[in-house]
Structures are given as C-alpha cells and as structure tokens.
Motif scaffolding. Structure first.
Motif, PDB file in Angstrom:
ATOM      1  N   ASP A 100      53.170  -3.591  -3.667  1.00  0.00           N
ATOM      2  CA  ASP A 100      53.419  -3.913  -3.089  1.00  0.00           C
ATOM      3  C   ASP A 100      51.904  -4.651  -2.302  1.00  0.00           C
ATOM      4  OD1 ASP A 100      53.372  -5.436  -0.319  1.00  0.00           O
ATOM      5  OD2 ASP A 100      54.252  -3.757   0.111  1.00  0.00           O
ATOM      6  N   ILE A 140      50.054  -6.799  -1.020  1.00  0.00           N
ATOM      7  CA  ILE A 140      49.584  -6.380   0.527  1.00  0.00           C
ATOM      8  C   ILE A 140      49.392  -5.534   1.572  1.00  0.00           C
ATOM      9  CG2 ILE A 140      49.741  -7.819   2.622  1.00  0.00           C
ATOM     10  CD1 ILE A 140      51.486 -10.352   1.296  1.00  0.00           C
ATOM     11  N   GLY A 141      50.333  -4.755   0.546  1.00  0.00           N
ATOM     12  CA  GLY A 141      50.239  -3.539   1.632  1.00  0.00           C
ATOM     13  C   GLY A 141      49.566  -2.487   0.646  1.00  0.00           C
ATOM     14  N   ALA A 142      49.002  -2.692  -0.363  1.00  0.00           N
ATOM     15  CA  ALA A 142      48.366  -1.332  -0.996  1.00  0.00           C
ATOM     16  C   ALA A 142      46.173  -2.470  -0.373  1.00  0.00           C
ATOM     17  CB  ALA A 142      48.329  -2.118  -2.596  1.00  0.00           C
ATOM     18  N   SER A 150      45.865  -3.803   2.502  1.00  0.00           N
ATOM     19  CA  SER A 150      45.707  -3.408   3.765  1.00  0.00           C
ATOM     20  C   SER A 150      45.718  -2.549   3.825  1.00  0.00           C
ATOM     21  CB  SER A 150      47.118  -4.133   4.418  1.00  0.00           C
ATOM     22  OG  SER A 150      47.235  -5.152   4.450  1.00  0.00           O
ATOM     23  N   ASP A 151      46.228  -1.108   3.453  1.00  0.00           N
ATOM     24  CA  ASP A 151      46.307   0.267   2.981  1.00  0.00           C
ATOM     25  C   ASP A 151      45.154   1.437   2.370  1.00  0.00           C
ATOM     26  OD1 ASP A 151      48.714   0.485   4.899  1.00  0.00           O
ATOM     27  OD2 ASP A 151      49.606   0.909   3.400  1.00  0.00           O
ATOM     28  N   THR A 184      45.536   1.897  -0.560  1.00  0.00           N
ATOM     29  CA  THR A 184      45.728   3.045  -1.335  1.00  0.00           C
ATOM     30  C   THR A 184      47.171   2.283  -1.868  1.00  0.00           C
ATOM     31  OG1 THR A 184      46.720   5.144  -1.429  1.00  0.00           O
ATOM     32  CG2 THR A 184      47.753   3.354   0.678  1.00  0.00           C
ATOM     33  N   ASN A 215      52.580   5.207   0.463  1.00  0.00           N
ATOM     34  CA  ASN A 215      52.905   4.746   1.566  1.00  0.00           C
ATOM     35  C   ASN A 215      53.665   3.635   1.080  1.00  0.00           C
ATOM     36  OD1 ASN A 215      51.078   6.601   3.025  1.00  0.00           O
ATOM     37  ND2 ASN A 215      49.698   4.847   3.325  1.00  0.00           N
ATOM     38  N   GLY A 216      54.267   3.944   0.249  1.00  0.00           N
ATOM     39  CA  GLY A 216      55.635   3.269  -0.502  1.00  0.00           C
ATOM     40  C   GLY A 216      54.929   1.539  -1.384  1.00  0.00           C
ATOM     41  N   ASN A 217      53.447   1.675  -1.548  1.00  0.00           N
ATOM     42  CA  ASN A 217      53.288   0.572  -1.940  1.00  0.00           C
ATOM     43  C   ASN A 217      53.003   0.025  -3.843  1.00  0.00           C
ATOM     44  OD1 ASN A 217      52.518  -0.528   0.548  1.00  0.00           O
ATOM     45  ND2 ASN A 217      50.652   1.119   0.603  1.00  0.00           N
ATOM     46  N   ASP A 250      54.051  -9.783  -3.312  1.00  0.00           N
ATOM     47  CA  ASP A 250      53.088 -10.679  -3.826  1.00  0.00           C
ATOM     48  C   ASP A 250      53.532 -11.109  -4.539  1.00  0.00           C
ATOM     49  OD1 ASP A 250      52.386 -12.659  -1.986  1.00  0.00           O
ATOM     50  OD2 ASP A 250      50.236 -10.962  -1.919  1.00  0.00           O
TER      51      ASP A 250
END
Length: 182
Positions: free
Chosen positions: A12, A14-16, A18-19, A21, A24-26, A62
């Motif tokens: 993920d 965008i999640g990676a 943004s975080d 990391t 966290n499910g990325n 993404d």
C-alpha cells in the motif's frame, strides 16, 4: 516438489509513504508454497527445498505510484534479533550483517542490469531480472534465486527493501520475512 516458489510483495504505497513504515498493514506478502506460514503478513516464512527456484515480485495497491524491489539481503544468522529488525528506515541506514551480504552490481548477457547478492555461507543470492534497455517497468521486474543446502527447520531471515516512486523517504525495508528448508 514444485521446482519454483513465487513470492508476491503487495505494498500500500500511499499508506507506507504516509506512515513511513511497511508495518501497520502497508505490506502483505504471499506465496504459492504449500506449508508456508504468515501468509498475508510481513512475517511470511516460505518453506523451500534445496535446488528450488524462489522468485519475488512487487505489486502496488496504488496503481499510480510504482513500487519495485530494490534489494533482498539475507541476514547474518548470528545477529541478534534487535540488530536484524531495526525497523523501517532509509536505504542508507546499515544493519548488522548487511556488509557481508551486500548486493553486487553485474551486467547480464544481453546488457540488462542485474543485481545479485552473494553470501559466503549461503551461496548465491537473488538476482533482479526484467530490465529492458532504455525502458524501465518495475511491474516486470522479478528477483530470483536458487535455494542452497541449508539447515532444515531454521528460518533464514532476509531484508526486503522496496522503492516507491522517488524522493528522500521513498525507500523502506523490513527484515521479518524468511525462507526455511524442510
């Protein structure tokens, strides 16, 4: 025994980014092995046999931001757990054991770029394939390696480093997946 095991790394992006990391499910890792554990998590432990070919490929959730595997480095089995899993960081952050297993840049037979890792203890490591001269498509890149003779029942962790687009914080890694011989 299937002569090949495929591992797919789903990020993920965008999640990676943004975080900062891959936790966290990325990051989701899956393989087509029959006895692997940790399917769908960063803690995937792929069960393999000596002589089997293992391939890794990356997919982005993404579709507008490319993701590719930048490197795969098998960690020193003598390193302490805290050294092997330093968390996500930029590519320049060295971890214990990485120097002995750093990828080497070589040129392939057709002038395509390949990156491989060579370990004194474990033999040849994964190589990156899929580059076409003058063109770069990360979705076509596949890393592969042949499983050497390893102690059965011992998880051999590796550091998976992914590159997402470009920029200062676009390279993240995780050191929790592993290969394990039966």
């Amino acid at each position: 025994m299937n002569p090949k095991v495929s591992i797919v790394v789903v990020v993920d992006v965008i999640g990676a980014l943004s975080d900062g990391t891959l936790r966290n499910g990325n990051l989701c890792m899956i393989d087509d092995g029959e006895q692997s554990t940790g399917q769908g998590t960063p803690e995937l432990c792929t069960v393999v046999q000596p002589g089997q070919v293992v391939t890794w490929s990356a997919l982005a959730v993404d579709l507008q931001t490319p993701v590719e595997i930048k490197s795969i480095t098998f960690l020193d089995p003598d390193a302490e757990a805290g050294d092997a899993e330093a968390g996500d960081a930029e590519a320049g952050d060295a971890e214990a054991g990485d120097a002995a297993h750093a990828p080497e840049r070589t040129e392939g037979a057709a002038g395509t770029g390949n990156a491989g890792a060579r370990s004194e203890r474990n033999g040849p490591g994964p190589e990156r394939n899929g580059h076409a001269p003058g063109r770069h498509n990360p979705e076509l890149e596949v890393w592969s390696g042949v499983v050497p003779h390893l102690a059965p029942g011992v998880a051999h962790q590796y550091r998976l480093e992914v590159q997402m687009y470009e920029g200062e914080h676009s390279t993240l890694h995780i050191a929790s997946p592993a290969l394990m011989c039966q």
